[in-house]
Design an enzyme around this catalytic site. Sequence first.
Site, PDB file in Angstrom:
ATOM      1  N   TYR A  58       0.820  -1.212   0.000  1.00  0.00           N
ATOM      2  CA  TYR A  58       0.000   0.000   0.000  1.00  0.00           C
ATOM      3  C   TYR A  58       0.862   1.275   0.000  1.00  0.00           C
ATOM      4  O   TYR A  58       0.332   2.371  -0.161  1.00  0.00           O
ATOM      5  CB  TYR A  58      -0.957   0.046   1.209  1.00  0.00           C
ATOM      6  N   LYS A  83       1.850  -6.492   5.953  1.00  0.00           N
ATOM      7  CA  LYS A  83       1.828  -7.760   5.207  1.00  0.00           C
ATOM      8  C   LYS A  83       3.062  -7.934   4.328  1.00  0.00           C
ATOM      9  O   LYS A  83       3.583  -6.945   3.788  1.00  0.00           O
ATOM     10  CB  LYS A  83       0.561  -7.836   4.319  1.00  0.00           C
TER      11      LYS A  83
HETATM   12  P1  NDP Z   1     -14.024  -1.552   1.361  1.00  0.00           P
HETATM   13  O1  NDP Z   1     -15.012  -2.637   1.200  1.00  0.00           O
HETATM   14  O2  NDP Z   1     -13.602  -1.151   2.724  1.00  0.00           O
HETATM   15  O3  NDP Z   1     -14.608  -0.297   0.564  1.00  0.00           O
HETATM   16  C1  NDP Z   1     -13.924   0.909   0.450  1.00  0.00           C
HETATM   17  C2  NDP Z   1     -14.719   1.794  -0.499  1.00  0.00           C
HETATM   18  O4  NDP Z   1     -16.007   2.062   0.047  1.00  0.00           O
HETATM   19  C3  NDP Z   1     -14.078   3.122  -0.761  1.00  0.00           C
HETATM   20  O5  NDP Z   1     -14.283   3.431  -2.118  1.00  0.00           O
HETATM   21  C4  NDP Z   1     -14.845   4.090   0.129  1.00  0.00           C
HETATM   22  O6  NDP Z   1     -14.865   5.367  -0.488  1.00  0.00           O
HETATM   23  C5  NDP Z   1     -16.226   3.470   0.175  1.00  0.00           C
HETATM   24  N1  NDP Z   1     -16.906   3.673   1.474  1.00  0.00           N
HETATM   25  C6  NDP Z   1     -16.368   3.601   2.698  1.00  0.00           C
HETATM   26  N2  NDP Z   1     -17.288   3.793   3.648  1.00  0.00           N
HETATM   27  C7  NDP Z   1     -18.461   3.999   3.006  1.00  0.00           C
HETATM   28  C8  NDP Z   1     -19.771   4.255   3.456  1.00  0.00           C
HETATM   29  N3  NDP Z   1     -20.073   4.331   4.754  1.00  0.00           N
HETATM   30  N4  NDP Z   1     -20.747   4.441   2.506  1.00  0.00           N
HETATM   31  C9  NDP Z   1     -20.454   4.353   1.196  1.00  0.00           C
HETATM   32  N5  NDP Z   1     -19.217   4.098   0.717  1.00  0.00           N
HETATM   33  C10 NDP Z   1     -18.220   3.922   1.617  1.00  0.00           C
HETATM   34  O7  NDP Z   1     -12.760  -1.954   0.441  1.00  0.00           O
HETATM   35  P2  NDP Z   1     -11.213  -2.170   0.655  1.00  0.00           P
HETATM   36  O8  NDP Z   1     -10.735  -2.910  -0.531  1.00  0.00           O
HETATM   37  O9  NDP Z   1     -10.499  -0.925   0.974  1.00  0.00           O
HETATM   38  O10 NDP Z   1     -11.122  -3.157   1.918  1.00  0.00           O
HETATM   39  C11 NDP Z   1     -10.890  -2.712   3.232  1.00  0.00           C
HETATM   40  C12 NDP Z   1      -9.453  -2.958   3.659  1.00  0.00           C
HETATM   41  O11 NDP Z   1      -9.139  -4.331   3.603  1.00  0.00           O
HETATM   42  C13 NDP Z   1      -8.397  -2.328   2.725  1.00  0.00           C
HETATM   43  O12 NDP Z   1      -8.320  -0.926   2.838  1.00  0.00           O
HETATM   44  C14 NDP Z   1      -7.183  -3.099   3.128  1.00  0.00           C
HETATM   45  O13 NDP Z   1      -6.676  -2.608   4.350  1.00  0.00           O
HETATM   46  C15 NDP Z   1      -7.754  -4.504   3.294  1.00  0.00           C
HETATM   47  N6  NDP Z   1      -7.642  -5.305   2.050  1.00  0.00           N
HETATM   48  C16 NDP Z   1      -6.832  -6.417   2.092  1.00  0.00           C
HETATM   49  C17 NDP Z   1      -6.660  -7.208   0.981  1.00  0.00           C
HETATM   50  C18 NDP Z   1      -5.780  -8.394   1.071  1.00  0.00           C
HETATM   51  O14 NDP Z   1      -5.447  -8.971   0.018  1.00  0.00           O
HETATM   52  N7  NDP Z   1      -5.386  -8.821   2.253  1.00  0.00           N
HETATM   53  C19 NDP Z   1      -7.324  -6.903  -0.303  1.00  0.00           C
HETATM   54  C20 NDP Z   1      -8.206  -5.741  -0.244  1.00  0.00           C
HETATM   55  C21 NDP Z   1      -8.346  -5.003   0.908  1.00  0.00           C
HETATM   56  P3  NDP Z   1     -14.351   6.721   0.276  1.00  0.00           P
HETATM   57  O15 NDP Z   1     -12.934   6.476   0.704  1.00  0.00           O
HETATM   58  O16 NDP Z   1     -14.504   7.766  -0.765  1.00  0.00           O
HETATM   59  O17 NDP Z   1     -15.292   6.904   1.441  1.00  0.00           O
END
Ligand code: NDP
Length: 279
Positions: A58, A83
Amino acid sequence: MPQAMQLDIGTRFALNDGNRIPVLGLGVFEVPSGRVAQDTVSTALAEGYRHVDTAKYYRNEKDVGMAIRASGLPRADVFVTSKLWNDDHGTERALGAGRKSCRQLGLGHIDLYLIHWPVAGLRGKSWDALVRLREEGVARSIGVSNYRVPHLEELLASSSTVPAVNQVEFHPFLYQKELLRFCQRHGIQLEAYAPLTKGERLRDPKLIEIAAKVGRTPAQVLLRWALQHEVVVIPRSVRPERIRENRQIFDFHISSKEMDALDRLDEGFRTDWNPDKEP
Ligand code: NDP
């Protein structure tokens, strides 16, 4: 989860190594390094989050560490995950990568260090390196990510150290029930990434109907659903109002009838890479 079981933002689930993980964390995937990442983490800490999920991949470990140090919070109050990235597998590389992530964070230790993906060939050696990193105190807990049941079976057959955590994509549209049960049977805490489906299923009609019934937003229902399955959640947002919204999940309960309806939304929908297709 029985209705009587009270959760709050300070609740931690017990891990199999004696450590404890806060049930809610902030994810920082794709949060740009520098000011944005620092401000996002600072906002979350001010809102009461005590858990941040980052990774070498990241490119914001340094910012996460800076914001945590700047908060003045006692180190023991904050839980940080990082990670091992895919090109750092193998004994020496994994040891070097873990120590480097620890230096980048600048917090003395990493609370949880995960193998990011089950890269074929070297993952067994990498796991042994993580065990050493834990012995050295670089990481307090170690675990894996994107491991499916066969990956876990392989690991359990070749190591006496059971991962503390498996972090996978998990939400009602990808309700990995078998994997959840397997992890529960082996004392591995499941952690939900993309718990908000990266925003892609927030307009699902059934989800909207249930959200209206409980008087919450679809995002809050998704997070609460995972918590009621005893799964840790790490939603990401860079917007202060959503960081706040995503933590307001401890003062309502989803009934078993509505939990069942959410469970039935499972359609094997993935927002991320499928770990069946190994990188
Ligand atoms: P999420 O499911 O957390 O979704 C994030 C998205 O949702 C962003 O676009 C955000 O936009 C939007 N969002 C956040 N809160 C709201 C809300 N209350 N209402 C509407 N939209 C919302 O996706 P992630 O992929 O980021 O997953 C979470 C975390 O998991 C990652 O950040 C990472 O730390 C981890 N991860 C780990 C992986 C792995 O391989 N181990 C792979 C993917 C993720 P905005 O910022 O504009 O609010």
